[in-house]
Design a protein around this motif. Structure first.
Motif, PDB file in Angstrom:
ATOM      1  N   ARG A  64      -0.804  -4.706   4.395  1.00  0.00           N
ATOM      2  CA  ARG A  64      -1.275  -5.816   4.097  1.00  0.00           C
ATOM      3  C   ARG A  64      -1.122  -6.982   5.243  1.00  0.00           C
ATOM      4  O   ARG A  64       0.351  -6.817   5.612  1.00  0.00           O
ATOM      5  CB  ARG A  64      -1.033  -6.380   2.486  1.00  0.00           C
ATOM      6  N   ILE A  65      -1.757  -7.755   5.846  1.00  0.00           N
ATOM      7  CA  ILE A  65      -1.467  -8.711   6.678  1.00  0.00           C
ATOM      8  C   ILE A  65      -0.422  -9.861   5.931  1.00  0.00           C
ATOM      9  O   ILE A  65       0.431 -10.267   6.775  1.00  0.00           O
ATOM     10  CB  ILE A  65      -2.993  -9.514   7.151  1.00  0.00           C
ATOM     11  N   VAL A  66      -0.668  -9.935   4.580  1.00  0.00           N
ATOM     12  CA  VAL A  66       0.254 -10.908   3.930  1.00  0.00           C
ATOM     13  C   VAL A  66       0.615  -9.855   2.451  1.00  0.00           C
ATOM     14  O   VAL A  66       0.084  -8.968   2.243  1.00  0.00           O
ATOM     15  CB  VAL A  66       0.120 -12.229   3.586  1.00  0.00           C
ATOM     16  N   ALA A 130      -0.402 -10.108  -8.764  1.00  0.00           N
ATOM     17  CA  ALA A 130      -1.750  -9.662  -8.883  1.00  0.00           C
ATOM     18  C   ALA A 130      -2.140  -8.898  -9.997  1.00  0.00           C
ATOM     19  O   ALA A 130      -1.431  -7.799 -10.072  1.00  0.00           O
ATOM     20  CB  ALA A 130      -2.163  -9.178  -7.507  1.00  0.00           C
ATOM     21  N   ASN A 145       0.746 -16.180  -7.811  1.00  0.00           N
ATOM     22  CA  ASN A 145       1.993 -15.815  -7.000  1.00  0.00           C
ATOM     23  C   ASN A 145       3.044 -16.164  -8.474  1.00  0.00           C
ATOM     24  O   ASN A 145       2.494 -16.550  -9.793  1.00  0.00           O
ATOM     25  CB  ASN A 145       2.107 -16.976  -6.157  1.00  0.00           C
ATOM     26  N   GLY A 213      -2.166 -18.342 -11.651  1.00  0.00           N
ATOM     27  CA  GLY A 213      -3.218 -18.260 -10.584  1.00  0.00           C
ATOM     28  C   GLY A 213      -3.156 -19.162  -9.348  1.00  0.00           C
ATOM     29  O   GLY A 213      -4.095 -19.020  -8.590  1.00  0.00           O
ATOM     30  N   MET A 347      -9.251 -23.978  -0.946  1.00  0.00           N
ATOM     31  CA  MET A 347      -8.636 -22.959  -0.900  1.00  0.00           C
ATOM     32  C   MET A 347      -8.913 -21.465  -1.596  1.00  0.00           C
ATOM     33  O   MET A 347      -8.987 -20.521  -0.927  1.00  0.00           O
ATOM     34  CB  MET A 347      -7.054 -23.099  -1.340  1.00  0.00           C
TER      35      MET A 347
HETATM   36  C1  HEM Z   1      -6.432 -19.367   2.160  1.00  0.00           C
HETATM   37  C2  HEM Z   1      -5.280 -19.199   1.685  1.00  0.00           C
HETATM   38  C3  HEM Z   1      -5.246 -17.560   1.530  1.00  0.00           C
HETATM   39  C4  HEM Z   1      -5.521 -16.486   2.301  1.00  0.00           C
HETATM   40  C5  HEM Z   1      -6.642 -16.698   3.397  1.00  0.00           C
HETATM   41  C6  HEM Z   1      -4.759 -15.245   1.776  1.00  0.00           C
HETATM   42  C7  HEM Z   1      -5.495 -14.306   2.144  1.00  0.00           C
HETATM   43  C8  HEM Z   1      -4.863 -12.910   1.703  1.00  0.00           C
HETATM   44  C9  HEM Z   1      -4.937 -11.689   2.406  1.00  0.00           C
HETATM   45  C10 HEM Z   1      -5.709 -11.375   3.458  1.00  0.00           C
HETATM   46  C11 HEM Z   1      -4.070 -10.877   1.481  1.00  0.00           C
HETATM   47  C12 HEM Z   1      -3.993  -9.239   1.712  1.00  0.00           C
HETATM   48  C13 HEM Z   1      -5.067  -8.454   0.818  1.00  0.00           C
HETATM   49  C14 HEM Z   1      -5.028  -7.078   1.157  1.00  0.00           C
HETATM   50  O1  HEM Z   1      -4.662  -6.508   2.015  1.00  0.00           O
HETATM   51  O2  HEM Z   1      -5.412  -6.463  -0.028  1.00  0.00           O
HETATM   52  C15 HEM Z   1      -3.509 -11.495   0.507  1.00  0.00           C
HETATM   53  C16 HEM Z   1      -2.751 -10.992  -0.482  1.00  0.00           C
HETATM   54  C17 HEM Z   1      -2.454 -11.772  -1.535  1.00  0.00           C
HETATM   55  N1  HEM Z   1      -2.513 -12.882  -1.587  1.00  0.00           N
HETATM   56 FE1  HEM Z   1      -3.444 -14.231  -0.657  1.00  0.00          FE
HETATM   57  N2  HEM Z   1      -4.462 -15.665   0.593  1.00  0.00           N
HETATM   58  C18 HEM Z   1      -4.151 -16.957   0.538  1.00  0.00           C
HETATM   59  C19 HEM Z   1      -3.625 -17.709  -0.353  1.00  0.00           C
HETATM   60  C20 HEM Z   1      -2.934 -17.358  -1.664  1.00  0.00           C
HETATM   61  C21 HEM Z   1      -2.548 -18.056  -2.760  1.00  0.00           C
HETATM   62  C22 HEM Z   1      -2.530 -19.631  -2.905  1.00  0.00           C
HETATM   63  C23 HEM Z   1      -2.155 -16.693  -3.447  1.00  0.00           C
HETATM   64  C24 HEM Z   1      -1.455 -17.189  -4.891  1.00  0.00           C
HETATM   65  C25 HEM Z   1      -2.190 -17.523  -5.968  1.00  0.00           C
HETATM   66  C26 HEM Z   1      -2.139 -15.893  -2.780  1.00  0.00           C
HETATM   67  C27 HEM Z   1      -1.605 -14.316  -3.472  1.00  0.00           C
HETATM   68  C28 HEM Z   1      -1.741 -13.408  -3.027  1.00  0.00           C
HETATM   69  C29 HEM Z   1      -1.354 -11.967  -3.483  1.00  0.00           C
HETATM   70  C30 HEM Z   1      -0.620 -12.030  -5.033  1.00  0.00           C
HETATM   71  C31 HEM Z   1      -1.590 -10.901  -2.425  1.00  0.00           C
HETATM   72  C32 HEM Z   1      -1.204  -9.713  -2.822  1.00  0.00           C
HETATM   73  C33 HEM Z   1      -2.180  -8.582  -3.415  1.00  0.00           C
HETATM   74  C34 HEM Z   1      -1.822  -7.309  -3.770  1.00  0.00           C
HETATM   75  O3  HEM Z   1      -0.805  -7.231  -4.284  1.00  0.00           O
HETATM   76  O4  HEM Z   1      -2.452  -6.465  -3.276  1.00  0.00           O
HETATM   77  N3  HEM Z   1      -2.606 -15.888  -1.831  1.00  0.00           N
HETATM   78  N4  HEM Z   1      -4.131 -12.743   0.528  1.00  0.00           N
END
Ligand code: HEM
Length: 532
Positions: A64-66, A130, A145, A213, A347
């Motif tokens: 995952r990129i993050v 998640a 988060n 959320g 967002m």
């Molecule tokens: C514009 C803001 C954001 C962008 C563009 C973004 C984008 C992403 C991307 C690209 C991934 C990887 C997903 C994957 O590979 O399946 C990710 C994972 C995740 N993001 Fe964000 N994110 C943002 C903000 C946030 C915020 C505000 C939260 C919290 C509420 C959050 C929570 C998460 C979580 C929990 C994951 C991991 C999901 C998993 O366990 O597979 N993100 N995010």
């Protein structure tokens, strides 16, 4: 033969542990490749060896990129059927929340954000929370988060933010100057920085942390009326956060401690539980508030918008295989069901594009056919093809020749709209502007004042440690934000940084004071100086 007796042949099949290739051919020698004589050379027709090694070469998919490092578990969500004292149907028609006691299967993935897979789980970082609900209306993902707010309020800034928090592109070393350079120049991040640099930035494990959320969503009822909602998970195990010293001690022993804690708890039957709460606001701009309800850098004050319980979640089963379930799991903010909706939060809207986009790249175009991501209900689409598509989404009785809609020849048909459609009116000029209620420090001050003394001490010490190696201009901006938030917060940070400057001390990323750890900083030469 009675119904319960198995034929010898069937029993043989069940007991058969014979190793085979992916083509089903029995493997008679798994120790040696085929060679000319026992010393080689090897021949190109070593089909079974080439198949084995080339599959191994492709075992990893892009991480995952993050949120690359994570742990997952299965369980269920049980609805209370109410929201506080009222029937939940007053606010949402989502079936997952109706009928007190109804259980919906879930899969949850917890994670850290910034670093790669296998990075330590003691890092100062938000934690992902998640949840995939396999509802009777299809999947709902609540991608949250542990903390209730975020660093930025516009999706445009997300890639820059993540670059700044990641290791330096030249040295591949994480550098607090890059982190604070971004944050000092993005003052909306100050509230989140206040949480992250306190013990709330290092939850003790995944079981003892909250979830949220973060972004604002909507609930829609049977009459097509909407309210704004925020979701929060509260752990029944209690909340526990770590000091820098405690985290360093754990990391020295075990850098997988959070994954292990979750796995071991579930294995011994000590199932972790969270209660789900919502905060509700009427669906408008709320000009009476000094913050915008769509601003994810802000908390909704609990005294005005109480936390109302709606259900509980229990995690009671570990994954059978990490890769197939945890690594291939794909969550997204666009994955909503009838009765749940997006808000206009910019967002949230930016996030919603990003998740499925990255998953098509990371897992593949047919990522929704991977069992962990499949809805636990009939899926019927006219989608065709794509790599690794292994079944067709057809309805029983559907004419298989008709993979389009509309048709009178027996193809799939649109569903009937149940409940009044929600059709918000949207009007305005197309602009590129920040929201206008953008006070960046008031809530950070309130948060600081609510911390216990040890939390304040940790916050100040951690900030001084990491800021002391930063360019003076960055330090000054951070001090100004802290002063604006709270007089004591600003004063302690200023005094601490002045003292660190006199002593020439700095901190390494784990927090041990060590002047020699400080890399050569732009502060020595100035950002504009020619590095050569
Ligand atoms: C514009 C803001 C954001 C962008 C563009 C973004 C984008 C992403 C991307 C690209 C991934 C990887 C997903 C994957 O590979 O399946 C990710 C994972 C995740 N993001 Fe964000 N994110 C943002 C903000 C946030 C915020 C505000 C939260 C919290 C509420 C959050 C929570 C998460 C979580 C929990 C994951 C991991 C999901 C998993 O366990 O597979 N993100 N995010």
């Amino acid at each position: 033969m009675s119904k319960n007796e198995k034929s010898t042949n069937q029993t043989n099949i069940e007991n058969d542990k014979t190793l085979t290739t992916r083509q089903g051919h029995p493997v008679t020698n798994n120790q040696n490749i085929r060679t000319v004589g026992d010393r080689g050379p090897a021949t190109l027709e070593n089909y079974d060896f080439i198949e084995k090694i080339s599959h191994f070469d492709r075992e990893k998919i892009p991480e995952r990129i993050v949120h690359a490092r994570g742990a997952g578990a299965h369980g269920y969500f049980e609805t209370y059927g109410t929201v506080g004292d009222e029937p939940v149907s007053k606010y949402t028609r989502a079936k997952v929340f109706q009928d007190k006691g109804k259980q919906t299967p879930v899969f949850v993935r917890f994670s850290t954000v910034v670093h790669g897979n296998h990075s330590p789980e003691t890092v100062r970082d938000p934690r992902g929370f998640a949840v995939k609900f396999y509802t009777e209306d299809g999947n709902w993902d609540l991608v949250g988060n542990n903390l209730k707010i975020f660093f930025i309020r516009d999706a445009m800034k997300f890639p820059d933010m993540i670059h700044a928090f990641r290791p330096d592109p030249v040295t591949n070393i994480q550098d607090s100057e890059r982190f604070f350079d971004f944050c000092a120049n993005s003052p909306e991040s100050f509230h989140m920085v206040t949480f992250i640099y306190s013990p709330w930035g290092i939850p003790a494990n995944y079981r003892m942390m909250q979830g949220s959320g973060v972004n604002t969503y909507k609930w829609v009822n049977q009459d097509g009326e909407a309210v704004l909602v925020k979701y929060h998970w509260e752990p029944k195990q209690g909340i526990k956060n770590l000091t820098m010293k405690e985290a360093a001690e754990i990391q020295a022993e075990n850098f997988n401690h959070a994954t292990q804690d979750l796995y071991d708890a579930i294995e011994r039957g000590d199932y972790p539980e969270w209660e789900l709460f919502v905060q509700i606001m009427s669906d408008d701009d709320h000009p009476e508030l000094d913050f915008d309800p769509l601003d994810d850098t802000k908390l909704w004050p609990e005294d005005k918008f109480p936390w109302l319980p709606v259900g509980k979640m229990v995690l009671n089963k570990n994954p059978e295989n990490y890769f197939t379930e945890v690594e291939q799991a794909a969550f997204g903010t666009g994955v909503l069901v009838d009765g749940l909706d997006f808000s206009d939060d910019k967002m949230l809207q930016g996030r919603t594009f990003s998740y499925s986009d990255t998953q098509r790249y990371r897992v593949g175009g047919n990522y929704l056919q991977v069992p962990i991501n499949e809805a636990k209900k009939r899926v019927a689409t006219n989608h065709e093809g794509g790599q690794l598509r292994h079944k067709n989404d057809k309805a029983p009785g559907q004419n298989p020749h008709v993979n389009y809609e509309p048709s009178i020849l027996g193809g799939l048909e649109e569903a009937k709209q149940t409940g009044k459609e929600y059709t918000p009116h949207v009007k305005g000029n197309l602009v590129r502007e920040s929201i206008d209620r953008n006070d960046n420090t008031k809530q950070a001050g309130e948060t600081y004042r609510q911390f216990e003394d040890w939390e304040k001490d940790e916050l100040i010490n951690n900030l001084i440690g990491d800021l002391s190696v930063c360019d003076k201009r960055i330090q000054d901006k951070m001090i100004a934000l802290a002063e604006e938030a709270d007089e004591e917060y600003g004063r302690r940070l200023r005094e601490g940084l002045e003292q660190a400057d006199k002593q020439g001390t700095s901190k390494n990323p784990l927090g041990a004071t060590n002047a020699e750890q400080a890399p050569k900083k732009a502060v020595d030469k100035g950002h504009d100086a020619d590095p050569y």
